[in-house]
Every structure is written in C-alpha cells, then in structure tokens.
Scaffold this motif. Structure first.
Motif, short mmCIF file in Angstrom:
data_model
loop_
_atom_site.label_atom_id
_atom_site.label_comp_id
_atom_site.label_asym_id
_atom_site.label_seq_id
_atom_site.Cartn_x
_atom_site.Cartn_y
_atom_site.Cartn_z
N ILE A 1 0.89 -0.65 0.07
CA ILE A 1 0.33 0.00 -0.10
C ILE A 1 0.74 1.05 -0.26
O ILE A 1 1.95 1.02 0.96
N SER A 2 0.11 2.03 -0.61
CA SER A 2 1.50 2.85 -0.87
C SER A 2 1.00 4.36 0.69
O SER A 2 0.61 5.10 0.10
N TRP A 3 2.09 4.36 1.55
CA TRP A 3 1.46 4.76 2.71
C TRP A 3 1.95 6.26 1.87
O TRP A 3 1.67 7.30 2.87
N GLU A 4 2.90 6.55 1.49
CA GLU A 4 3.67 7.99 1.40
C GLU A 4 2.40 8.77 0.60
O GLU A 4 2.13 9.83 0.98
N TYR A 5 1.68 7.85 -0.69
CA TYR A 5 0.14 8.82 -1.05
C TYR A 5 -0.28 9.19 0.48
O TYR A 5 -0.80 10.22 0.18
N HIS A 6 -0.39 8.33 1.07
CA HIS A 6 -1.75 8.33 2.00
C HIS A 6 -1.39 9.92 2.77
O HIS A 6 -2.20 10.76 3.34
N LEU A 7 0.40 10.03 2.95
CA LEU A 7 0.96 10.36 4.16
C LEU A 7 0.68 11.83 3.29
O LEU A 7 0.78 13.33 3.28
N PHE A 8 1.47 12.37 2.41
CA PHE A 8 1.69 13.16 0.73
C PHE A 8 0.22 13.85 0.67
O PHE A 8 -0.03 15.60 0.93
N GLY A 9 -1.02 12.97 0.85
CA GLY A 9 -2.06 13.62 1.04
C GLY A 9 -2.49 14.16 2.20
O GLY A 9 -3.08 15.41 1.96
N GLY A 10 -2.60 14.07 3.17
CA GLY A 10 -2.92 14.66 4.35
C GLY A 10 -2.20 15.80 4.17
O GLY A 10 -2.63 16.33 4.65
N ILE A 11 -0.62 15.90 4.21
CA ILE A 11 -0.05 17.07 4.14
C ILE A 11 -0.35 18.11 3.63
O ILE A 11 -0.87 19.51 4.04
N THR A 12 -1.23 17.91 2.35
CA THR A 12 -1.75 18.35 0.83
C THR A 12 -3.22 18.71 1.98
O THR A 12 -3.14 20.42 1.71
N GLY A 13 -3.45 18.70 2.20
CA GLY A 13 -5.44 19.20 3.22
C GLY A 13 -4.24 19.53 3.81
O GLY A 13 -5.34 20.77 4.00
N ALA A 14 -3.66 19.55 5.10
CA ALA A 14 -3.62 20.26 5.80
C ALA A 14 -3.36 22.01 5.42
O ALA A 14 -3.12 23.04 6.51
N ILE A 15 -2.23 21.68 4.47
CA ILE A 15 -1.43 22.93 4.34
C ILE A 15 -2.60 23.62 3.29
O ILE A 15 -2.66 25.28 3.43
N LEU A 16 -3.46 23.04 2.50
CA LEU A 16 -4.43 23.79 2.34
C LEU A 16 -5.59 24.55 2.48
O LEU A 16 -5.69 25.34 2.53
N ALA A 17 -5.76 24.19 4.12
CA ALA A 17 -6.73 24.67 4.82
C ALA A 17 -6.24 25.70 5.03
O ALA A 17 -6.84 25.97 5.77
N PHE A 18 -4.58 25.39 5.68
CA PHE A 18 -3.83 26.89 6.26
C PHE A 18 -3.89 28.39 5.34
O PHE A 18 -4.43 28.92 5.53
N VAL A 19 -3.71 27.54 4.59
CA VAL A 19 -3.47 28.86 3.10
C VAL A 19 -5.31 29.49 2.83
O VAL A 19 -4.76 30.73 2.47
N TYR A 20 -6.50 28.41 2.84
CA TYR A 20 -7.37 28.85 2.14
C TYR A 20 -8.39 29.66 3.83
O TYR A 20 -9.76 29.20 3.80
#
Length: 168
Positions: A109-128
């Motif tokens: 399972i691509s845990w990296e894709y999950h992790l980077f997706g979660g990080i991306t969402g947190a960053i976007l939540a902060f930006v917006y």
C-alpha cells in the motif's frame, strides 16, 4: 494519472464511495473553492509522491481522499466549525483505518501517497483558512449585552436575597 488507475474492482468501489462523500461535502461547504482544492490536492500530492516516495507503484485516488479529508478536518479546526470536522470524522469511520494508512504497515500500500495527501490537505486548509464557511458561534458560548442585562436584573430582583446568591 495515478488516481485514475486502481488495482481491482474492490479498490475502485471503496475509493469511489469515499471520494463521493468527500467531494459532496467539499462542494457543499466550499461552493466557490471546491474545484481549486480538488485540483491542488491532485497536483500537489502527486508531485510530492513523484519527488519523495519510494520506487513503487502508487495507484488509486487515496492520496486525493486523504488530502480532501485532511483539508475538511483542518479547515474545521482553523475555522472552529464542528460540521466540517464531523464530515471528516464520518469519512474516517466509513473509510476504515484512515489514520493507519499513513504508516508503512503494509508494503503493498502506498502509505507515502496517503501521507503526502494528508499533508497537502492540511497545507491547503491553512492557505484557505479565511475562505469558506464562517466559524460557528453558539448562543451559550457568548453573552450579549441584552443577556447580561437580563442576568443582572434577575439577580437584583426581590426573589433572591444575599444568602440564596451565596448558596448558588
């Protein structure tokens, strides 16, 4: 193109149901912003995987799912909106071990894709964080001037004397 490729029909169905719920919540709460969040989630999480993940096959739209779930949750935290956090937690419950997916437990399972997706969402939540639904205020959380007057009048009425006030 990784979000468009799935390993089998079960993988496709699980991701489809989850992403449908998340995108519906995203469109409902962020009518003017949802397409930006979806596009940036796809692009940024994919770029992070391409740059920093191990050499393996990273398929499915789980990274986007993690990005949107993370965005909705952290947006709820930043904006103090319980409805946003509730939708994200509902998806965590329905999607199973969403939290465990960011750990390298299963090598296939691509845990990296999950992790980077979660990080991306947190960053976007902060930006917006200044766009989207307003913070929720509850009547019992803040006292208005009218409420303060009613409270003082109530305590100053002849119904209570000083000993009753001390008991309370």
């Amino acid at each position: 193109t990784a979000p468009l490729i799935h390993s089998d029909f079960n993988h496709l169905i699980n991701n489809t149901i989850t992403i449908f719920i998340l995108i519906a919540g995203l469109v409902y709460f962020y009518r003017d912003l949802w397409y930006k969040i979806l596009s940036l989630s796809w692009l940024l999480s994919g770029m992070m995987v391409w740059i920093a993940a191990r050499a393996s096959y990273h398929i499915g739209c789980s990274g986007i799912i993690y990005a949107i779930a993370s965005f909705i949750f952290f947006s709820g935290v930043f904006r103090k909106n319980i409805n946003l956090m509730a939708i994200s937690l509902l998806v965590v419950f329905l999607y199973g071990g969403l939290v465990w997916g960011v750990l390298p437990i299963f090598p296939q399972i691509s845990w990296e894709y999950h992790l980077f997706g979660g990080i991306t969402g947190a960053i976007l939540a902060f930006v917006y964080r200044r766009q989207g639904p307003p913070a929720q205020t509850w009547s019992w959380m803040s006292e208005t001037a009218d409420d303060a007057e009613e409270t003082s009048e109530y305590w100053e009425s002849e119904i209570f004397d000083e000993s009753d006030k001390e008991k309370l």
